[in-house]
Design an enzyme around this catalytic site. Sequence first.
Site, PDB file in Angstrom:
ATOM      1  N   ARG A   1      28.924  11.387  33.965  1.00  0.00           N
ATOM      2  CA  ARG A   1      29.758  10.858  35.074  1.00  0.00           C
ATOM      3  C   ARG A   1      30.158  11.109  35.208  1.00  0.00           C
ATOM      4  O   ARG A   1      31.669  11.252  35.038  1.00  0.00           O
ATOM      5  CB  ARG A   1      29.433   9.275  34.972  1.00  0.00           C
ATOM      6  CG  ARG A   1      29.652   8.390  36.597  1.00  0.00           C
ATOM      7  CD  ARG A   1      29.510   6.928  36.409  1.00  0.00           C
ATOM      8  NE  ARG A   1      28.623   6.474  36.206  1.00  0.00           N
ATOM      9  CZ  ARG A   1      27.996   5.707  36.368  1.00  0.00           C
ATOM     10  NH1 ARG A   1      28.984   4.049  36.758  1.00  0.00           N
ATOM     11  NH2 ARG A   1      27.171   4.864  36.934  1.00  0.00           N
TER      12      ARG A   1
ATOM     13  N   ARG B   1      24.288  -3.950  39.877  1.00  0.00           N
ATOM     14  CA  ARG B   1      23.862  -6.230  40.492  1.00  0.00           C
ATOM     15  C   ARG B   1      22.676  -6.690  40.474  1.00  0.00           C
ATOM     16  O   ARG B   1      22.119  -7.106  40.277  1.00  0.00           O
ATOM     17  CB  ARG B   1      24.631  -5.935  41.695  1.00  0.00           C
ATOM     18  CG  ARG B   1      26.143  -5.896  41.112  1.00  0.00           C
ATOM     19  CD  ARG B   1      26.909  -6.116  42.765  1.00  0.00           C
ATOM     20  NE  ARG B   1      27.961  -6.259  42.265  1.00  0.00           N
ATOM     21  CZ  ARG B   1      29.160  -5.229  42.327  1.00  0.00           C
ATOM     22  NH1 ARG B   1      28.328  -3.790  42.980  1.00  0.00           N
ATOM     23  NH2 ARG B   1      30.128  -5.097  42.271  1.00  0.00           N
TER      24      ARG B   1
ATOM     25  N   SER C   1      21.812   1.043  35.055  1.00  0.00           N
ATOM     26  CA  SER C   1      23.322   1.320  35.247  1.00  0.00           C
ATOM     27  C   SER C   1      24.426   0.639  34.501  1.00  0.00           C
ATOM     28  O   SER C   1      24.491  -0.616  33.802  1.00  0.00           O
ATOM     29  CB  SER C   1      23.923   1.385  36.578  1.00  0.00           C
ATOM     30  OG  SER C   1      25.078   2.309  37.049  1.00  0.00           O
ATOM     31  N   PRO C   2      25.711   1.605  34.150  1.00  0.00           N
ATOM     32  CA  PRO C   2      26.641   0.830  32.775  1.00  0.00           C
ATOM     33  C   PRO C   2      27.261  -0.420  33.696  1.00  0.00           C
ATOM     34  O   PRO C   2      27.612  -0.239  34.517  1.00  0.00           O
ATOM     35  CB  PRO C   2      27.440   2.063  32.764  1.00  0.00           C
ATOM     36  CG  PRO C   2      27.085   2.975  32.867  1.00  0.00           C
ATOM     37  CD  PRO C   2      25.348   3.350  33.365  1.00  0.00           C
TER      38      PRO C   2
ATOM     39  N   TYR D   1      39.425   7.096  34.922  1.00  0.00           N
ATOM     40  CA  TYR D   1      39.747   6.760  33.382  1.00  0.00           C
ATOM     41  C   TYR D   1      39.831   8.357  33.121  1.00  0.00           C
ATOM     42  O   TYR D   1      40.371   9.275  33.859  1.00  0.00           O
ATOM     43  CB  TYR D   1      38.236   6.100  33.009  1.00  0.00           C
ATOM     44  CG  TYR D   1      38.235   4.798  33.428  1.00  0.00           C
ATOM     45  CD1 TYR D   1      38.987   3.883  32.878  1.00  0.00           C
ATOM     46  CD2 TYR D   1      36.851   5.081  33.810  1.00  0.00           C
ATOM     47  CE1 TYR D   1      38.077   2.645  33.912  1.00  0.00           C
ATOM     48  CE2 TYR D   1      36.540   3.456  34.132  1.00  0.00           C
ATOM     49  CZ  TYR D   1      37.653   2.209  34.229  1.00  0.00           C
ATOM     50  OH  TYR D   1      36.963   1.480  34.029  1.00  0.00           O
TER      51      TYR D   1
ATOM     52  N   GLN E   1      27.286   5.375  27.255  1.00  0.00           N
ATOM     53  CA  GLN E   1      28.437   5.745  28.329  1.00  0.00           C
ATOM     54  C   GLN E   1      29.704   6.468  26.725  1.00  0.00           C
ATOM     55  O   GLN E   1      30.172   4.374  27.006  1.00  0.00           O
ATOM     56  CB  GLN E   1      28.531   5.449  28.962  1.00  0.00           C
ATOM     57  CG  GLN E   1      29.698   5.877  30.565  1.00  0.00           C
ATOM     58  CD  GLN E   1      29.631   4.766  31.211  1.00  0.00           C
ATOM     59  OE1 GLN E   1      30.507   4.081  30.904  1.00  0.00           O
ATOM     60  NE2 GLN E   1      29.323   5.915  32.315  1.00  0.00           N
TER      61      GLN E   1
END
Length: 812
Positions: free
Chosen positions: A676, A770, A467-468, A628, A546
């Site tokens: 996303r 993580r 994942s980013p 964002y 991304q």
Amino acid sequence: MAGPLAMAGPDPAAPSAPAVPSTPADPAVPPGPAVPPDPAVRPTPAVPPTLAVPPTAGTPSRIARIARIAVVGGGPGGLYAAALLKRLDPAREVTVWERNAPSDTFGFGVVLSDETLGGIRDADPAVYEALRRELVRWDDIDVVHRGHRTTSTGHGFAALGRRRLLELLHARCAELGVRLRFRTEAPPADELAAGHDLVVAADGVHSRTREAHAGHFRPTLTTHRCRYIWLAADFAFDAFRFEIAETEHGVMQLHAYPFSAGSSTVIVEMREEVWRAAGFHELDEAESTARCAKIFAEALGGRELRSHRSAWTAFRTVVNERWSYRNTVLIGDAAHTAHFSIGSGTKLAVEDALALATAIGEHPTLAEALTAYEVERRPVVASTQRAAAASLRWFEELAGHVDRPPRRFAFDLLTRSRRVTHANLRLRDPAFTDTVERDFGCPPGTPPMFTPFRLRGLTLRNRIVVSPMDLYVAEDGVPGDFHLVHLGARALGGAGLVMTEMVCVSPEGRITPGCTGLWTDEQAEAWARIAAFVHAQAPGTALGVQLGHSGRKGSTRRMWEGIDQPLPEGNWPLVAASPLPYRSGVNQTPHALDRAGLAAVREEFTAAARRAARCGFDLLELHAAHGYLLSGFLSPLTNHRTDAYGGTLDGRLRFPLEVFDAVREVWPEGRPMTVRVSATDWAAGGTSTEDALAVARAFAAHGADAIDVSTGQVVPDERPEYGRSYQTPYADRIRNTVGVPVIAVGAISSWDDVNSLLLAGRADLCALARPHLYDPHWTLHAAADQGYEGPAAPWPAPYRAGSRPPPTGRRE
């Protein structure tokens, strides 16, 4: 192998019902299908140390001052607590108040797990032996869907009648000298507390004791969207049966299980709107019972159903911030409820009683004992409530699951709470799991996560995505050696797709001064170096970029310096959909983009996409989540515009779709694009489920090859419901409603979770963050753990000597 979780009791509290029992088993929650517990989950300790050895008669407990105990509520939890506390110190006076007669009960069957039975056995062998003689046992679960009956075995259920359970506990209390006061309302809470050393409130979901001290306990009661009724059949099903009825009014479900040689509990459940459309709201108890028997006539073999003060009700989840107040303590459904579909009400109440008695026997003061009780029980209850919430939502959204093929549907149902997984189903019933894997398309010996997946012209060798993850270590937007090592290590670690962090399209679009960018050729050259390394040294691994713009969440410090805090100096101006600061009085107020500003930002995205294509990235993701810039246009909480780019969802979608179309036009045709999104804002008035589906549908219509389904981070006052795989239900809903591939994210922490999500049809790809920080070779190690050595997880030649765990010591 442990059996299922125990069941709770029904709801006689509807207007047409008679007196409400003050039992600890939720009087608003009838028993329902239990989820067999995951053998990989560590169970609650079954042997309370103080209770494991029966005290000698006349021996006082360690708390001599607790001489008088009042128990409010004569259900299983209250009765068992009374028996244990009396057994600990036979000299103390223990009184149970129960408003109903001893023969009154509002339930049919109760399912008990081996774990709970083990605790009862060690705490009070006499009760255990009495229960053991009454139990009926079976192993199978039948799922009947669109005429197909799928059976899964190895689940280990044990049940008995609720009335018989209460009779056994009545007898044990009487034998020990507990005073049972039936047909008697308990005195007011303050009066009880003043006249006793300890008050145990086991008076259920409608607890008067809890309400009397609501200002301290601070309860939250949430009513859910399905209606259900608890009924019985005068024959024994030979398995735990789930049956789906797709009627002209909507989807209905039956949950049934035996509790004696000649009796079964039957629960019928459906969404509120289905219940009303079918006219159940106009039927009395007898008419409802007959109608349910007719709808599920095949499951019942044409037999009738019977009721016992049964009423349609909606489940209520109870959560309390505190469980004790001075000398009063809550147990069972007075303290917490977990949806009946995982059958945990009686289990939790009995385990509460065990933990409370143990704490009282081990601590020198009541205050310490009550604190210890809550410290032990709260994490267990919270975990159970998370599982119950997942199960509850699955049944609320059942209509979105019914189009799955029969075996996949059965697998989806069995794993709905996330406590039963692919790995432990394989242990219980390998034949069933093998058929589900074959249906999915797994080659022999290949776990689901190592099957390939195609997006446009890109075939991913496995279903794992790194994942980013924002690193915040760039200089002037240029990725450096840290990025090379970080992304290169994860690529060597076996994932099918490795994503960059959010790469910003302009200096003003950065979150922090340490964010990477693609607004200069120097930045592009640095990214091209990383892409070349990945493709040369980790062939078969795809690298995705991304692209995003921080919007109102920009110009802040690096995460470890103060997340979302403005820079102490050197702040740059912000732009957003509307002039709303992320946090009023903390973050700066952004400038609302006008037409020229919108055009300029759109061009920044397309310029960055052209550079990304030249760098050699295999996939491009547009970041329209987490508050964002593009996310700020989508959410009604952050977009207050009155022009064509605000207002309705169509207006709020306009600019993000314009950006998507502009990027898609310059991005190579054969390379996929994903988006996303935040499928919920976790805040009132934010993005709804219908909004999220419409957003996904719109991007898919414009050419998005997959939707990366995240949630939240849009407003600072969000209230997420954290937990294992907690965001995946949103991916599931989008995938199976919109029909677009999805990437699931959010606390997916094990390869077992990944396999379960894929096989159940909830996701096409799984993104983990993580776990890849903890172990860059997470995917390769997942393959080794599962004994997989195929082409979807090749070890780099220099690392092959490490493809087996090193010896850690010799065991004789």
